[in-house]
Enzyme design. Sequence first.
Site, PDB file in Angstrom:
ATOM      1  N   ARG A  15      14.493  76.633  -2.399  1.00  0.00           N
ATOM      2  CA  ARG A  15      14.533  78.081  -2.534  1.00  0.00           C
ATOM      3  C   ARG A  15      15.408  78.478  -3.733  1.00  0.00           C
ATOM      4  O   ARG A  15      16.200  77.674  -4.224  1.00  0.00           O
ATOM      5  CB  ARG A  15      15.102  78.707  -1.256  1.00  0.00           C
ATOM      6  CG  ARG A  15      14.173  78.633  -0.064  1.00  0.00           C
ATOM      7  CD  ARG A  15      14.840  79.117   1.211  1.00  0.00           C
ATOM      8  NE  ARG A  15      15.849  78.175   1.699  1.00  0.00           N
ATOM      9  CZ  ARG A  15      16.565  78.352   2.811  1.00  0.00           C
ATOM     10  NH1 ARG A  15      16.399  79.444   3.532  1.00  0.00           N
ATOM     11  NH2 ARG A  15      17.449  77.446   3.188  1.00  0.00           N
ATOM     12  N   LYS A  75      22.036  78.375  -0.118  1.00  0.00           N
ATOM     13  CA  LYS A  75      22.830  77.565   0.810  1.00  0.00           C
ATOM     14  C   LYS A  75      24.280  77.483   0.357  1.00  0.00           C
ATOM     15  O   LYS A  75      24.610  77.750  -0.792  1.00  0.00           O
ATOM     16  CB  LYS A  75      22.241  76.159   0.934  1.00  0.00           C
ATOM     17  CG  LYS A  75      20.887  76.116   1.593  1.00  0.00           C
ATOM     18  CD  LYS A  75      20.909  76.687   3.010  1.00  0.00           C
ATOM     19  CE  LYS A  75      21.699  75.839   3.981  1.00  0.00           C
ATOM     20  NZ  LYS A  75      21.724  76.434   5.343  1.00  0.00           N
ATOM     21  N   TYR A  94      24.469  81.977   2.178  1.00  0.00           N
ATOM     22  CA  TYR A  94      24.665  81.506   3.549  1.00  0.00           C
ATOM     23  C   TYR A  94      25.808  80.492   3.526  1.00  0.00           C
ATOM     24  O   TYR A  94      25.741  79.491   2.814  1.00  0.00           O
ATOM     25  CB  TYR A  94      23.409  80.801   4.079  1.00  0.00           C
ATOM     26  CG  TYR A  94      22.253  81.713   4.394  1.00  0.00           C
ATOM     27  CD1 TYR A  94      22.357  82.687   5.382  1.00  0.00           C
ATOM     28  CD2 TYR A  94      21.039  81.579   3.731  1.00  0.00           C
ATOM     29  CE1 TYR A  94      21.291  83.524   5.684  1.00  0.00           C
ATOM     30  CE2 TYR A  94      19.967  82.403   4.026  1.00  0.00           C
ATOM     31  CZ  TYR A  94      20.100  83.376   5.006  1.00  0.00           C
ATOM     32  OH  TYR A  94      19.035  84.191   5.298  1.00  0.00           O
ATOM     33  N   HIS A  96      27.790  79.624   6.802  1.00  0.00           N
ATOM     34  CA  HIS A  96      27.889  78.937   8.095  1.00  0.00           C
ATOM     35  C   HIS A  96      29.207  78.160   8.187  1.00  0.00           C
ATOM     36  O   HIS A  96      29.241  76.971   8.501  1.00  0.00           O
ATOM     37  CB  HIS A  96      26.685  78.008   8.306  1.00  0.00           C
ATOM     38  CG  HIS A  96      25.370  78.737   8.340  1.00  0.00           C
ATOM     39  ND1 HIS A  96      24.997  79.569   9.379  1.00  0.00           N
ATOM     40  CD2 HIS A  96      24.352  78.777   7.452  1.00  0.00           C
ATOM     41  CE1 HIS A  96      23.804  80.074   9.137  1.00  0.00           C
ATOM     42  NE2 HIS A  96      23.390  79.617   7.970  1.00  0.00           N
ATOM     43  N   GLU A 118      24.958  85.398   6.622  1.00  0.00           N
ATOM     44  CA  GLU A 118      24.649  85.318   8.054  1.00  0.00           C
ATOM     45  C   GLU A 118      25.501  86.226   8.924  1.00  0.00           C
ATOM     46  O   GLU A 118      25.211  86.392  10.117  1.00  0.00           O
ATOM     47  CB  GLU A 118      24.736  83.866   8.558  1.00  0.00           C
ATOM     48  CG  GLU A 118      26.135  83.293   8.666  1.00  0.00           C
ATOM     49  CD  GLU A 118      26.637  82.690   7.362  1.00  0.00           C
ATOM     50  OE1 GLU A 118      27.696  82.045   7.406  1.00  0.00           O
ATOM     51  OE2 GLU A 118      25.973  82.855   6.316  1.00  0.00           O
ATOM     52  N   SER A 134      15.481  83.417  10.031  1.00  0.00           N
ATOM     53  CA  SER A 134      15.317  83.108  11.452  1.00  0.00           C
ATOM     54  C   SER A 134      13.853  83.183  11.849  1.00  0.00           C
ATOM     55  O   SER A 134      13.365  82.393  12.664  1.00  0.00           O
ATOM     56  CB  SER A 134      16.145  84.081  12.300  1.00  0.00           C
ATOM     57  OG  SER A 134      17.525  83.920  12.062  1.00  0.00           O
ATOM     58  N   ASP A 198      17.342  83.453  28.469  1.00  0.00           N
ATOM     59  CA  ASP A 198      18.407  84.197  27.790  1.00  0.00           C
ATOM     60  C   ASP A 198      19.270  84.846  28.863  1.00  0.00           C
ATOM     61  O   ASP A 198      18.827  85.014  30.012  1.00  0.00           O
ATOM     62  CB  ASP A 198      17.816  85.266  26.850  1.00  0.00           C
ATOM     63  CG  ASP A 198      18.787  85.652  25.735  1.00  0.00           C
ATOM     64  OD1 ASP A 198      19.845  86.235  26.043  1.00  0.00           O
ATOM     65  OD2 ASP A 198      18.489  85.370  24.558  1.00  0.00           O
ATOM     66  N   VAL A 267      17.536  74.726  16.121  1.00  0.00           N
ATOM     67  CA  VAL A 267      17.543  75.659  15.001  1.00  0.00           C
ATOM     68  C   VAL A 267      18.962  76.162  14.728  1.00  0.00           C
ATOM     69  O   VAL A 267      19.254  76.665  13.646  1.00  0.00           O
ATOM     70  CB  VAL A 267      16.582  76.841  15.259  1.00  0.00           C
ATOM     71  CG1 VAL A 267      16.462  77.741  14.047  1.00  0.00           C
ATOM     72  CG2 VAL A 267      15.186  76.316  15.639  1.00  0.00           C
ATOM     73  N   ASP A 270      22.988  74.770  11.935  1.00  0.00           N
ATOM     74  CA  ASP A 270      23.898  75.316  10.923  1.00  0.00           C
ATOM     75  C   ASP A 270      25.195  75.827  11.536  1.00  0.00           C
ATOM     76  O   ASP A 270      26.219  75.900  10.861  1.00  0.00           O
ATOM     77  CB  ASP A 270      23.239  76.468  10.157  1.00  0.00           C
ATOM     78  CG  ASP A 270      22.407  75.970   8.977  1.00  0.00           C
ATOM     79  OD1 ASP A 270      22.754  74.924   8.411  1.00  0.00           O
ATOM     80  OD2 ASP A 270      21.416  76.626   8.630  1.00  0.00           O
ATOM     81  N   ALA A 299      19.048  71.050   8.808  1.00  0.00           N
ATOM     82  CA  ALA A 299      19.922  72.208   8.651  1.00  0.00           C
ATOM     83  C   ALA A 299      19.375  73.283   7.716  1.00  0.00           C
ATOM     84  O   ALA A 299      19.923  74.381   7.676  1.00  0.00           O
ATOM     85  CB  ALA A 299      21.297  71.749   8.167  1.00  0.00           C
TER      86      ALA A 299
END
Length: 364
Positions: A15, A75, A94, A96, A118, A134, A198, A267, A270, A299
């Site tokens: 990306r 990233k 991002y 994380h 994020e 996401s 959930d 998922v 990260d 990741a």
Amino acid sequence: MKIGVPKEIKNYESRVAVTPAGVFELVNCGHQVFVQEGAGEGSGFSDDDYKETGAYMLPTIEAVYAMTDMIVKVKEPIAYEYNLVKKNQIVFTYFHFASSRELTEAMINSKAVCIAYETVTDAEGTLPLLTPMSEVAGRMAIQQGAKYLEKPIKGRGVLLGGVPGVPPGKVLVLGAGVVGVQAAKMAAGLGAHVTILDINMKRLRYVNDVMPSHVVTEFSSVYNIKKHIKNHDLIIGAVLIPGAKAPSLITRDMLKDMRPGTVLVDVAVDQGGCFETTMPTTHDDPTFIIDDIVHYCVANMPGAVPYTSTLALTNVTLPYVLKLANMGWEKACEQNGDLRSGLSIVKGEVVAKELLEVFSLPLV
């Protein structure tokens, strides 16, 4: 402002953080954009595309960091980049942080201004810069999970959609957020039986309203998780606590209750992962097996579909890049609560409370 767009160097990360269209907007606002040669190739953008919209092309990542006031990435910086980040430089990407003390300490030492995609939170309480990735990751989780259920890759040998006379595969989704809903949608589209868990009843009601009847909702509890892992073929970890480490919902000892060849796709890797046995993997070597259970823990999942991911990401990041460039980080964060919520580390000081909880770091 001088804005830098380095080429991503994380494994299989194709990306790019700013498209030629984004360069055009920034240049029109009076800014200079410095793009590393080849940065956009993985997403389908040539150096000539960038030049035509006013970018300055630089040959190395070192030159991009050295020349600019703000770095816009996809990233988090990896170890090679730590020493390239300059004092007072804005780094917008991002991060994380909760999953890496090494990265957190490196950015503290850099004295840079770190704003994390994020944790940018809008007035509705949603995460606008995390949402598109996401969505991609949730859909990819089923795509990858379906592949790794194949027997040659040590899966159970189950076709998720089944065939006439044979029941479909069963998918368990932990979390009814953006990732979970997208995963459930894809699995349902393939014809699988889906159970989504959930603790947020509002989200479960939403899922129940919008999904077909073969998507079943249940309240998440240790009891229900233990019950369902015994007979589900594919389990998706999709729980997010913004800025903090994900909870370990499936422990090592629970693997013995699963059928051999069950596939786990985490998922949340990260943010440390939803499974105790999670270890980050790459697109080069995406899976590992523990107790006959296949784990897929890549990741940067959206990096495998960079054309789609880049366009989806830059659609939402560009307005924030423009605010930071036009106003400077201090004024932009003062006037925009969403950007302010993304501030993680400022000139050597931790300003995100979640990092204090995770690493016991000093908080200003």
